[in-house]
Design an enzyme around this catalytic site. Structure first.
Site, PDB file in Angstrom:
ATOM      1  N   SER A 192       0.813  -1.212   0.000  1.00 23.85           N
ATOM      2  CA  SER A 192       0.000   0.000   0.000  1.00 23.85           C
ATOM      3  C   SER A 192       0.852   1.269   0.000  1.00 23.85           C
ATOM      4  O   SER A 192       0.337   2.365  -0.221  1.00 23.85           O
ATOM      5  CB  SER A 192      -0.956   0.015   1.194  1.00 23.85           C
ATOM      6  N   LYS A 198      -5.961   4.635   8.113  1.00 25.84           N
ATOM      7  CA  LYS A 198      -4.805   5.389   7.633  1.00 25.84           C
ATOM      8  C   LYS A 198      -5.114   6.883   7.585  1.00 25.84           C
ATOM      9  O   LYS A 198      -4.314   7.723   8.032  1.00 25.84           O
ATOM     10  CB  LYS A 198      -4.406   4.883   6.241  1.00 25.84           C
TER      11      LYS A 198
END
Lengths: 808, 274
Positions: free
Chosen positions: A659, A702
């Site tokens: 990611s 996140k």
């Protein structure tokens, strides 16, 4: 330069409007009777428990807390209730082979009756047999037989004695035998007298002695035979007497159990055993003292011990049971599955018999259903092997592990195996299912039906209402306060957050139930009789607070400058990446600084994380893709003479996942183009070789991780996060994030390509190739391409003299 | 002698020891009796002269009762065997008497068994003899000879028989039966039990001399009449009363076959009082 639309607050969290609900509290809603969102699994279970063929056992796979046990029990119990009750099972002694107890299958509830009947029968015999042996008839007959035996022996000796006397001899007893001596006037002849006899007389005496000795020898040989014959006749008498006592009692029992041939056969064996062992019933009355290893036992104890062999060990009693059994074994060890033979210490030795055979879960569930946790079965030594063997052979054989593994050769008992007809349902995680399927060749044959449980359902208006009914049902079943519409809506929103998808709702009942219990607690703490939205929120906040010590520590270190994270300014070759830390039941995101440095080299992108073996394979894959992207876009017709190093700064554990690959690419492009990146932005998303940004997991955590850093430092209005456009549908952000976005203090940018991302991060256009295949001057792509061209030229310049030297 | 209290108690008991099973059982009973009566026990082992004479014959041999094998005999071997037998008998006597702390002595004599036992019984109150069941039909000449000739009382102990309660005594009014009554009283008092008196004549109530003799004994006394005065009547009466020990006058058993009949009919110890 393309403009990326920031996401509006409405895209950040799919709210559930309480106004859509017409109820005042969930108490007004009906219970859910069906199973929410598990149509596939339900159908598989119904098929699995309905089909009656070998190997059609079930494996219910899914995430823990998905309600697998509840659904399975519900469906199985409904079916089992309509089925006939299964049999009773008893172990009884095999009188011919006591180490191989035989098994009796009886109609439900008959086992206990048989046990009582046999107990009564034995009790009756304990008085009837001694009474029979006390009778005058028996005593007289026995005395007669004993006298007869004695007389036969005495008669033989007496005849011989008389014969000896008639020849002037006497049968005398010597210190160690018998002899015939010539007599005169009541005294044995002396040697002198004997010598004086005529020779013919001497010879006659010797001949008579020889003849008498031959006869005595015959008699002596006959004595044991006579004794055996006498004992045999006494035994016959005792059998007749016992038979007279036992006959009518056993006939009554046989009449009662006439419809069960195996029981009748057992009763015949009991009758024979009683006749053969009548002394056991008389022992308390008379007989010699009984000792074990020289230690005397009380007669009553010895008698009771001997009579144990006539007991009935009711292994499974279905008295009063309606329908087939449904058993869940919480601790499926080998012995708790297949049963065991217990031992008792007696005089320092461990002894056992058939009365100490104990059932296992397979016995309990025989004729019905057995539910087991796959993980527990697999973690118990030999439990899985024992279960498979029972299912394959369709019988339960009780063996100790020592016997099963041939570790010991001292076999104590070998109970007759019990035919097995059971449907086993294993409940486990998906990983276990696939591992078993892959590694165990028997698994596919024994567990043919997989019931795959969903984790989520699609979020629609109808399903929101269904979810509200699910919440109402759980609250009622758990005895919790009803929820008002706002609380219900908040639970639904959190259901989407747990599903990590704005368009899905979790159906992990355990998590939902836990949330409802905790909200109920806070409502009661607040003195309310209905759970409100604020109670749900407080439950969520409290739960996070309880779990987020580590998150708080990380944030604290960022604020104190220990962990270096910029949220303002610009830096070349440096970008804020985002990662997620997943704890037991709590995950949070936090920013990490990613830096890139470039120099002349041979085209490799060095992942420092991988070099020190702190990068997982997916992370390495993401980094290697970068080389592919750079080579294909900027140096397809010349060597990529670049050496770049990438690092996740201040990470001390393994970094896994791809990611951060887009963030790494942005840092690399920034370093090559020497274009500074705005530190007010953070980035997440993976990238492919074409420069397209791909979806990642944990997007909510996140974003919130970076938001918390910025929020603490004070939101400037420039800060935000770049996320993959494909992740927008997964956004279920916290309220304070949504509010900041609404106020224009924080921004979420959905990005589809690297070009979009680099433009946002640097404020410089990425640039597209024109008709000549050239990037416009000053764009990021042009600057990168030129830098790589220069590097390639430099590399060639360095290489040329060496080549020339080689030629000369 | 109107009161049994004045009769001399049993002070010396003679037992013939031959190391056989019946002899050992008889020894234990004799020791128990001696212990209770505080009597002295004399064990006598007779080296049967007939055996020695037989062993001296040139063709002497014996047959093992267990294996039926024939073994040659000689005088030296026989003497050795008898000495070993005597040693075992002595050891058994000392061990058995020692357990009960009974004074005892042991003697070995050589000669004819009956003669030697009679000679040894001159100052003896009671001779204890073990009898095997095989002998019931035919009392051995040794036992018969002793009973006929001795002036002492004789206790006949069939295998497994003990001095048990209830003690039963046959009373016919003779001096010997008065003495039997006295001995029976002593035995009953040791057993702390019941004394049964069997009268040879039919009687409605106990005779005065009997009642007088048992007065103050502290015993529960039962009086019964025998169905007949012969040995069949005695046996029947003793069986009916489940006699543990039968005491009677020797004179009642002197008739040929009388004692054999009695021993065949009863399992209990029989004490013949002279």
């Amino acid at each position: 330069m393309a403009t990326i639309e920031r996401l509006g607050p409405e895209a950040l969290c799919a709210r559930c409007d309480p106004a859509r609900f017409t109820f005042k509290t969930t108490s007004e809603l009906d219970d859910l009777t069906g199973v929410v969102g598990q149509a596939r699994a339900t159908q598989a279970i119904e098929f699995g428990i309905g089909i009656h063929h070998d190997g059609y056992n079930l494996f219910a796979l899914g995430a823990p807390g998905a309600g697998r046990h509840k659904v399975i029990r519900q469906l199985i119990e409904r079916k089992a209730a309509a089925e006939p009750a299964s049999s009773d099972w008893c172990y009884v002694n095999d009188f011919d082979q006591p180490h191989k107890p035989r098994v009796l299958e009886l109609p439900a509830g008959t086992g206990v009756k048989l046990r009582r009947d046999i107990e009564q029968f034995i009790e009756d015999l304990r008085s009837a047999i001694p009474a029979a042996f006390e009778s005058e008839e028996y005593r007289a007959r026995r005395q007669e037989l004993e006298h007869e035996l004695k007389e036969r022996q005495e008669h033989a000796f007496e005849e011989l004695r008389q014969q000896a006397e008639s020849h002037g001899m006497a049968m005398i007893r010597t210190p160690s035998g018998m002899a015939f001596a010539p007599m005169r006037k009541g005294e044995v002849l002396s040697p002198e007298e004997f010598q004086k006899l005529p020779e013919t007389e001497q010879k006659r005496i010797e001949a008579v002695m020889t003849s008498l000795e031959e006869q005595l020898e015959r008699i002596i040989h006959q004595v044991p035979q006579m004794r055996r014959e006498g004992q045999r006749r006494i035994r016959e008498l005792e059998r007749d007497v016992t038979m007279s006592a036992v006959g009518h009692l056993i006939d009554e029992l046989k009449k009662e159990y006439a419809s069960l041939p195996k029981v009748v056969s057992y009763l015949d064996a009991v009758q024979q055993a009683v006749i053969d062992n009548a002394d056991d019933f008389r022992r308390q009355e008379d007989g010699q003292e009984i000792t074990i290893l020289g230690i005397p036992l009380s007669r009553a104890a010895a008698s009771a011990s001997a009579l144990r062999r006539f007991q009935v060990n009711v292994l499974i009693d279905r008295s009063g049971a309606g329908g087939a059994p449904v058993v869940y074994e919480d601790s499926p060890s080998y012995h708790s599955l297949v049963g065991r033979v217990e031992h008792i210490a007696q005089m320092g030795a461990l002894v056992t018999d058939f009365t100490l055979i104990k059932p296992g879960a397979l016995h309990q569930a025989n004729g019905g259903y057995l539910i087991l946790d796959a993980r527990k079965v697999l973690t118990q030594s030999y439990a899985w092997e024992g279960l498979k063997r029972a299912l394959s052979s369709r019988e339960v054989r009780i063996e100790s592990l020592g016997q099963a593994l041939s570790l010991i050769s001292t076999v104590s008992l070998e109970p007759e195996p019990i035919p097995l007809d059971v449907k086993v349902v294993l409940v486990g995680e998906r990983l276990l299912y696939y591992l078993l399927n892959y590694f165990d060749p028997d698994f596919g044959d024994l567990f043919k039906v997989a019931a795959d449980f969903e984790d989520t359902i699609t979020r629609t208006k109808e399903n929101d209402l269904l979810y509200a009914r699910l919440v109402a049902t759980i609250a009622r079943q758990e005895g919790l306060l009803p929820l008002d519409p706002a609380a219900c809506a908040r639970v639904i929103e959190h259901g989407a957050r747990m599903a990590a998808d704005a368009e899905k709702l979790t159906i992990r009942l355990r998590d939902i139930t836990d949330l409802l219990r905790e909200a109920d607690y806070w409502a009661r703490q607040g003195g309310r009789d209905v759970v409100a939205g604020e109670d749900v929120q407080r439950a969520l906040d409290a739960k996070i607070y309880r779990a987020d010590r580590l998150r708080e520590r990380l944030q604290d270190e960022i604020h104190r400058g220990t962990l270096l994270i910029n949220s303002q300014g610009e830096r070349v070759g440096q970008v804020n990446g985002l990662s997620v830390v997943a704890l037991d039941n709590f995950a949070f995101g936090h920013p990490s600084r990613i830096t890139a440095r470039v120099r002349l080299g041979k085209g490799e992108v060095l992942d420092i994380q991988r070099e020190v073996e702190l990068g997982g394979p997916l992370h390495s894959k993401g980094v290697l893709i970068l080389s592919g992207f750079l080579g294909a876009r900027y140096a397809y017709d010349r060597p990529l003479s670049l050496s770049a190093s990438l690092v996740f700064e201040q990470t001390y554990g393994e970094v896994e996942g791809d990611s951060a690959s887009s963030a790494e690419l942005y840092a690399l492009l920034s370093a090559l183009a020497e274009a500074p990146i705005k530190q007010s932005l953070a980035v997440t998303g993976s990238v492919n070789q074409h420069g397209e940004i791909q979806a990642i997991g944990g997007v909510n955590e996140k974003i919130e991780g970076f938001f918390d850093v910025c929020h603490h430092r004070g939101l400037t209005g420039d800060q935000g996060v770049l996320i993959p456009a494909a992740n927008v549908k997964h956004l279920m952000l916290r309220r304070n994030v949504v509010e900041a976005v609404a106020e224009g203090k924080f921004h979420i940018y959905p990005v589809s390509t690297v070009d979009q991302g680099i433009e946002l991060l640097t404020g410089v256009p990425a640039g597209e190739r024109d008709a000549n295949g050239m990037f416009p001057d000053g764009t990021i792509n042009q600057r990168v391409e030129v830098r790589l061209l220069i590097m390639a030229e430099q590399a060639r310049a360095y290489a040329t003299p060496l080549e020339a030297e080689k030629e000369t | 002698m109107s009161n049994g209290e004045n009769l001399p108690p049993i002070r010396r008991i003679l037992i013939s020891l031959d190391a056989s099973a019946s002899g050992t059982a008889a020894l234990e009973t004799a020791v128990a009796l001696a212990s209770r009566m505080e009597a002295e026990l004399l064990g006598l082992f007779v080296e049967d002269v007939n055996l020695l004479r037989f062993a001296a014959l040139p063709f002497a041999r014996e047959m093992s009762f267990f294996s039926a094998r024939i073994r040659r005999l000689d005088i030296v071997g026989m003497e050795r065997a008898l000495r070993a037998q005597a040693s075992r008998a002595e050891a058994t006597l000392i061990e058995t008497a020692g357990r009960q702390r009974v004074r005892c002595s042991f003697r070995v004599v050589r000669g004819e068994v009956t003669t030697q036992l009679l000679a040894a019984s001159q100052d003896i109150d009671l001779i204890a003899l073990g009898v095997t069941r095989r002998q019931f039909h035919r009392i051995s000449p040794t036992v018969r000879g002793i009973i006929d000739a001795t002036r002492s009382s004789v206790l006949l102990l069939p295998t497994d028989a003990r001095i048990n309660a209830p003690v039963t005594v046959v009373y016919d009014g003779s001096p010997a039966s008065i003495k039997a009554l006295s001995v029976a009283r002593q035995l009953s008092q040791m057993q702390e039990g019941i004394l049964t008196v069997l009268f040879t004549e039919k009687t409605e109530s106990p005779k005065a001399e009997v009642a007088e003799q048992l007065e103050g004994s502290g015993l529960v006394v039962r009086y019964r009449s025998l169905p007949s005065a012969d040995m069949a009547g005695v046996a029947q009466g003793a069986r009916r009363e489940a006699a543990g020990t039968l005491v009677l006058s020797t004179s009642l058993c002197l008739k040929a076959g009388a004692l054999e009949y009695l021993l065949e009919q009863l399992d209990c110890a029989v004490l013949l009082v002279r």
